[in-house]
Design an enzyme around this catalytic site. Sequence first.
Site, mmCIF file in Angstrom:
data_model
loop_
_atom_site.group_PDB
_atom_site.id
_atom_site.type_symbol
_atom_site.label_atom_id
_atom_site.label_comp_id
_atom_site.label_asym_id
_atom_site.label_seq_id
_atom_site.Cartn_x
_atom_site.Cartn_y
_atom_site.Cartn_z
ATOM 1 N N THR A 126 7.446 63.313 69.347
ATOM 2 C CA THR A 126 6.709 64.245 68.480
ATOM 3 C C THR A 126 7.100 64.164 67.017
ATOM 4 O O THR A 126 6.435 64.767 66.173
ATOM 5 C CB THR A 126 6.926 65.702 68.948
ATOM 6 O OG1 THR A 126 8.319 66.033 68.826
ATOM 7 C CG2 THR A 126 6.467 65.907 70.379
ATOM 8 N N GLU A 170 14.958 63.393 72.580
ATOM 9 C CA GLU A 170 13.594 63.684 73.030
ATOM 10 C C GLU A 170 13.059 62.539 73.876
ATOM 11 O O GLU A 170 12.396 62.762 74.902
ATOM 12 C CB GLU A 170 12.671 63.932 71.834
ATOM 13 C CG GLU A 170 11.261 64.307 72.279
ATOM 14 C CD GLU A 170 10.286 64.452 71.135
ATOM 15 O OE1 GLU A 170 9.096 64.159 71.355
ATOM 16 O OE2 GLU A 170 10.703 64.858 70.019
ATOM 17 N N SER A 212 15.391 63.106 63.462
ATOM 18 C CA SER A 212 14.340 62.092 63.366
ATOM 19 C C SER A 212 13.290 62.472 62.335
ATOM 20 O O SER A 212 12.894 61.658 61.502
ATOM 21 C CB SER A 212 13.677 61.889 64.734
ATOM 22 O OG SER A 212 12.594 60.992 64.640
ATOM 23 N N CYS A 218 10.270 74.755 61.805
ATOM 24 C CA CYS A 218 8.993 74.816 62.509
ATOM 25 C C CYS A 218 9.113 75.861 63.622
ATOM 26 O O CYS A 218 10.196 76.393 63.886
ATOM 27 C CB CYS A 218 8.643 73.449 63.088
ATOM 28 S SG CYS A 218 9.829 72.871 64.331
#
Length: 318
Positions: A173, A134, A232, A19
């Site tokens: 996220t 995160e 994740s 990404c």
Amino acid sequence: MTVQKPRLHVLLAGPRGFCAGVDRAIKIVEEALKRHGAPVYVRHEIVHNRFVVEGLERQGAIFVEELSEVPDDGQPVIFSAHGVPKSVPAEAAQREMYFLDATCPLVSKVHREAERHHARGRHLLLIGHAGHPEVVGTMGQLSDGAVTLVEDAEAARALQPPAGVELAYTTQTTLSVDDTAEIVAILRDRFPAIEGPAKEDICYATTNRQAAVKSVAARSDLVIVVGAPNSSNSVRLREVAERSGAPRAVMVQRGAELDPAIADGCATIGITAGASAPELLVQEVLARLRDRFEVSVEEVTVATEDIVFRIPRMRAVA
């Protein structure tokens, strides 16, 4: 006599792999190495993929878990894409370290939301997984006790927030879109006045990759997710594949890990990759399958991604 290989149809889910946030984080490390030379220190794995990490190590990156492991040699220190608690840049500044923040801009957006809700006197409910970097980073934006972690629907039902305080929620996220929607629905039902983000915090890349794997899972006898077990978003892809109709879903980190016999008896399989897995590793998996099968490939693309995040300005080299 040539033995004919059995046929295997592969559905390649798209989007898959890197990404924009992952691509930016890797480029920050590579540019720092180019400008400042080795070593460059990186706090925590820059992204959750050993192939990527080992490639950067060969170029001179040194990965550490805490700043206490970094010598005062003036070389850059980079914070990973997952984000860090406020105490980390504060420690780096106190030690007069030159640091670069590779936190994904979409994670930084969640940090700003957390601060905004806190400034307005709201107690924050963070939907996420305990111990994930995160989540540690987001909770570390606020003072102790200002955030309550909500890991699943059961926790949402049992939650007892502080009395007499307005509530807000935000999310990690890289969660399952469907699981998160269930948790949010429970919270909104229990606390109708709860404030949420203007736009969902689950990032576009996670959402797109889960939609793509759903589109191939129901047509597949098996789904292979290329990704790391500590990633994740990759773990969620395997879970989503199983819930979306695939009789079986497995995760491998690269082609060498895959026993192609796993696809014996399958007519069609799906392949996807987590947001921190490079396309090269997908091609490795395909190559392993071709050792055993006559493979045909069909691209199944549900969205086109054209988002690019710029890397931060770096200090000039003296």
